[in-house]
Scaffold this motif. Structure first.
Motif, PDB file in Angstrom:
ATOM      1  N   ASN A 142      19.051  25.010  -2.693  1.00 44.36           N
ATOM      2  CA  ASN A 142      19.879  24.904  -1.490  1.00 44.36           C
ATOM      3  C   ASN A 142      19.199  23.940  -0.511  1.00 44.36           C
ATOM      4  O   ASN A 142      18.992  22.793  -0.856  1.00 44.36           O
ATOM      5  N   ASP A 143      18.803  24.406   0.665  1.00 44.58           N
ATOM      6  CA  ASP A 143      18.179  23.509   1.640  1.00 44.58           C
ATOM      7  C   ASP A 143      16.651  23.598   1.646  1.00 44.58           C
ATOM      8  O   ASP A 143      15.992  22.990   2.499  1.00 44.58           O
ATOM      9  N   THR A 144      16.084  24.351   0.710  1.00 47.81           N
ATOM     10  CA  THR A 144      14.637  24.551   0.682  1.00 47.81           C
ATOM     11  C   THR A 144      13.986  23.674  -0.375  1.00 47.81           C
ATOM     12  O   THR A 144      14.350  23.738  -1.551  1.00 47.81           O
ATOM     13  N   ILE A 145      13.032  22.857   0.049  1.00 46.71           N
ATOM     14  CA  ILE A 145      12.284  22.005  -0.876  1.00 46.71           C
ATOM     15  C   ILE A 145      11.132  22.811  -1.472  1.00 46.71           C
ATOM     16  O   ILE A 145      10.245  23.262  -0.759  1.00 46.71           O
ATOM     17  N   PHE A 146      11.151  23.001  -2.780  1.00 49.82           N
ATOM     18  CA  PHE A 146      10.051  23.664  -3.480  1.00 49.82           C
ATOM     19  C   PHE A 146       8.911  22.674  -3.765  1.00 49.82           C
ATOM     20  O   PHE A 146       7.742  23.021  -3.638  1.00 49.82           O
ATOM     21  N   PHE A 147       9.312  21.476  -4.179  1.00 51.34           N
ATOM     22  CA  PHE A 147       8.323  20.458  -4.542  1.00 51.34           C
ATOM     23  C   PHE A 147       8.898  19.082  -4.274  1.00 51.34           C
ATOM     24  O   PHE A 147      10.070  18.823  -4.548  1.00 51.34           O
ATOM     25  N   ARG A 166       9.047  31.148  -2.453  1.00 52.74           N
ATOM     26  CA  ARG A 166      10.245  30.702  -3.166  1.00 52.74           C
ATOM     27  C   ARG A 166      11.099  31.933  -3.454  1.00 52.74           C
ATOM     28  O   ARG A 166      10.648  32.871  -4.120  1.00 52.74           O
ATOM     29  N   LYS A 167      12.304  31.954  -2.979  1.00 49.99           N
ATOM     30  CA  LYS A 167      13.149  33.142  -3.106  1.00 49.99           C
ATOM     31  C   LYS A 167      13.748  33.213  -4.505  1.00 49.99           C
ATOM     32  O   LYS A 167      14.925  32.941  -4.723  1.00 49.99           O
ATOM     33  N   LEU A 168      12.890  33.598  -5.454  1.00 52.01           N
ATOM     34  CA  LEU A 168      13.327  33.653  -6.842  1.00 52.01           C
ATOM     35  C   LEU A 168      12.772  34.884  -7.538  1.00 52.01           C
ATOM     36  O   LEU A 168      11.784  35.472  -7.118  1.00 52.01           O
ATOM     37  N   GLY A 169      13.449  35.268  -8.606  1.00 52.17           N
ATOM     38  CA  GLY A 169      12.965  36.312  -9.504  1.00 52.17           C
ATOM     39  C   GLY A 169      12.618  35.676 -10.834  1.00 52.17           C
ATOM     40  O   GLY A 169      13.311  34.753 -11.286  1.00 52.17           O
ATOM     41  N   TYR A 170      11.540  36.139 -11.460  1.00 50.98           N
ATOM     42  CA  TYR A 170      11.079  35.550 -12.720  1.00 50.98           C
ATOM     43  C   TYR A 170      10.844  36.687 -13.713  1.00 50.98           C
ATOM     44  O   TYR A 170      10.021  37.562 -13.473  1.00 50.98           O
ATOM     45  N   LEU A 171      11.558  36.649 -14.828  1.00 48.25           N
ATOM     46  CA  LEU A 171      11.375  37.642 -15.888  1.00 48.25           C
ATOM     47  C   LEU A 171      10.663  36.974 -17.055  1.00 48.25           C
ATOM     48  O   LEU A 171      11.206  36.085 -17.703  1.00 48.25           O
ATOM     49  N   LEU A 176      15.269  41.343  -9.770  1.00 49.20           N
ATOM     50  CA  LEU A 176      16.452  41.251  -8.912  1.00 49.20           C
ATOM     51  C   LEU A 176      16.355  42.085  -7.640  1.00 49.20           C
ATOM     52  O   LEU A 176      17.136  41.885  -6.706  1.00 49.20           O
ATOM     53  N   ALA A 177      15.411  43.017  -7.586  1.00 47.32           N
ATOM     54  CA  ALA A 177      15.358  43.972  -6.471  1.00 47.32           C
ATOM     55  C   ALA A 177      15.129  43.298  -5.123  1.00 47.32           C
ATOM     56  O   ALA A 177      15.565  43.805  -4.091  1.00 47.32           O
ATOM     57  N   GLY A 178      14.458  42.160  -5.119  1.00 46.20           N
ATOM     58  CA  GLY A 178      14.217  41.459  -3.865  1.00 46.20           C
ATOM     59  C   GLY A 178      15.359  40.558  -3.432  1.00 46.20           C
ATOM     60  O   GLY A 178      15.209  39.772  -2.508  1.00 46.20           O
ATOM     61  N   LYS A 179      16.514  40.676  -4.112  1.00 41.05           N
ATOM     62  CA  LYS A 179      17.688  39.854  -3.827  1.00 41.05           C
ATOM     63  C   LYS A 179      17.347  38.364  -3.831  1.00 41.05           C
ATOM     64  O   LYS A 179      17.502  37.665  -2.830  1.00 41.05           O
ATOM     65  N   PRO A 180      16.867  37.861  -4.973  1.00 42.55           N
ATOM     66  CA  PRO A 180      16.488  36.444  -5.044  1.00 42.55           C
ATOM     67  C   PRO A 180      17.706  35.529  -4.974  1.00 42.55           C
ATOM     68  O   PRO A 180      18.832  35.948  -5.269  1.00 42.55           O
ATOM     69  N   GLU A 181      17.454  34.285  -4.615  1.00 46.67           N
ATOM     70  CA  GLU A 181      18.513  33.282  -4.597  1.00 46.67           C
ATOM     71  C   GLU A 181      18.570  32.513  -5.916  1.00 46.67           C
ATOM     72  O   GLU A 181      19.449  31.679  -6.121  1.00 46.67           O
ATOM     73  N   LEU A 182      17.610  32.795  -6.806  1.00 47.56           N
ATOM     74  CA  LEU A 182      17.524  32.130  -8.100  1.00 47.56           C
ATOM     75  C   LEU A 182      16.829  33.073  -9.070  1.00 47.56           C
ATOM     76  O   LEU A 182      15.874  33.749  -8.699  1.00 47.56           O
ATOM     77  N   LEU A 183      17.306  33.121 -10.326  1.00 47.74           N
ATOM     78  CA  LEU A 183      16.687  33.964 -11.351  1.00 47.74           C
ATOM     79  C   LEU A 183      16.244  33.089 -12.508  1.00 47.74           C
ATOM     80  O   LEU A 183      17.028  32.298 -13.053  1.00 47.74           O
ATOM     81  N   LEU A 184      14.966  33.231 -12.888  1.00 45.48           N
ATOM     82  CA  LEU A 184      14.387  32.514 -14.022  1.00 45.48           C
ATOM     83  C   LEU A 184      14.093  33.507 -15.142  1.00 45.48           C
ATOM     84  O   LEU A 184      13.456  34.534 -14.912  1.00 45.48           O
TER      85      LEU A 184
END
Length: 212
Positions: A57-62, A74-79, A145-153
């Motif tokens: 979205n509007d957030t630059i990760f890198f 980074r508002k993401l979940g990683y499994l 998913l519990a943290g309500k991420p904006e992206l799931l990996l």
């Protein structure tokens, strides 16, 4: 939207990819060692590309020449493939561990919905060694998913499961995506799984996207 344009020198080839992910499931498909997990780890901030841009979205990760955004921001979940559950914590504590203090508090209704879709409410007091592989996968997904991420990996999260459990978990993942509509980037080298789960499939070989 997730936008990824990165380059990184790897031992046997140059990783060079450019793609976007809308509110959909995009599968990174291809043989082992093709660079799929490196892409996921770059998005997560576990690996730093040599150059390029990663934006959610509007957030630059890198971005080349700038300090990367730390993974924790980074508002993401990683499994991960091995689920990485904490053996000394109950299922309930494992799930809530994924909720960052600075993020919005998880509502009870959200947690109940998450646990209901995954069918794991009855497992909350148990420990990881007391549950099956399929149940561990569901717990790990709930934690992501519990943290309500904006992206799931997702890095081959179903590869260790038997065929029946794998199919059930695929259905649950599709239902969760239907409910929450966030970008999902999933790695697999299973063609049937890619076709079932992916809104789009990006075939990766030797660090390049060879088919979209």
């Amino acid at each position: 939207m997730l936008a990824v344009t990165i380059q990184k020198k790897l031992p046997y080839f140059q990783l060079d990819v450019d793609f976007t992910v809308q509110k959909e499931i995009v599968v990174l498909f291809g043989p082992s060692g093709a660079g799929k997990t490196t892409i996921l780890n770059s998005v997560a901030g576990l690996i730093q590309p040599d150059s390029g841009t990663i934006r959610l979205n509007d957030t630059i990760f890198f971005e080349t020449g700038q300090k990367p955004l730390p993974t924790r921001k980074r508002k993401l979940g990683y499994l991960f493939q091995d689920y990485a559950l904490f053996p000394h914590m109950t299922v309930e504590k494992n799930i809530l561990y994924g909720v960052k203090k600075e993020r919005e508090a998880v509502s009870s209704a959200f947690v109940v919905q998450l646990l209901t879709v995954l069918g794991i409410r009855h497992l909350l007091p148990k420990y990881p060694h007391q549950i099956s592989g399929g149940e561990k996968q569901r717990v790990a997904l709930a934690r992501a998913l519990a943290g309500k991420p904006e992206l799931l990996l997702l890095d081959e999260p179903l590869s260790a499961l038997d065929a029946k459990t794998r199919q059930q978990c695929q259905d649950e993942l599709l239902e969760l995506h239907r409910l929450w509509q966030i970008p999902v980037l999933l790695v697999t080298h299973d063609e049937k799984e890619a076709e079932k789960l992916g809104n789009r499939i990006l075939t990766i070989n030797q660090g390049k996207i060879v088919d979209k």
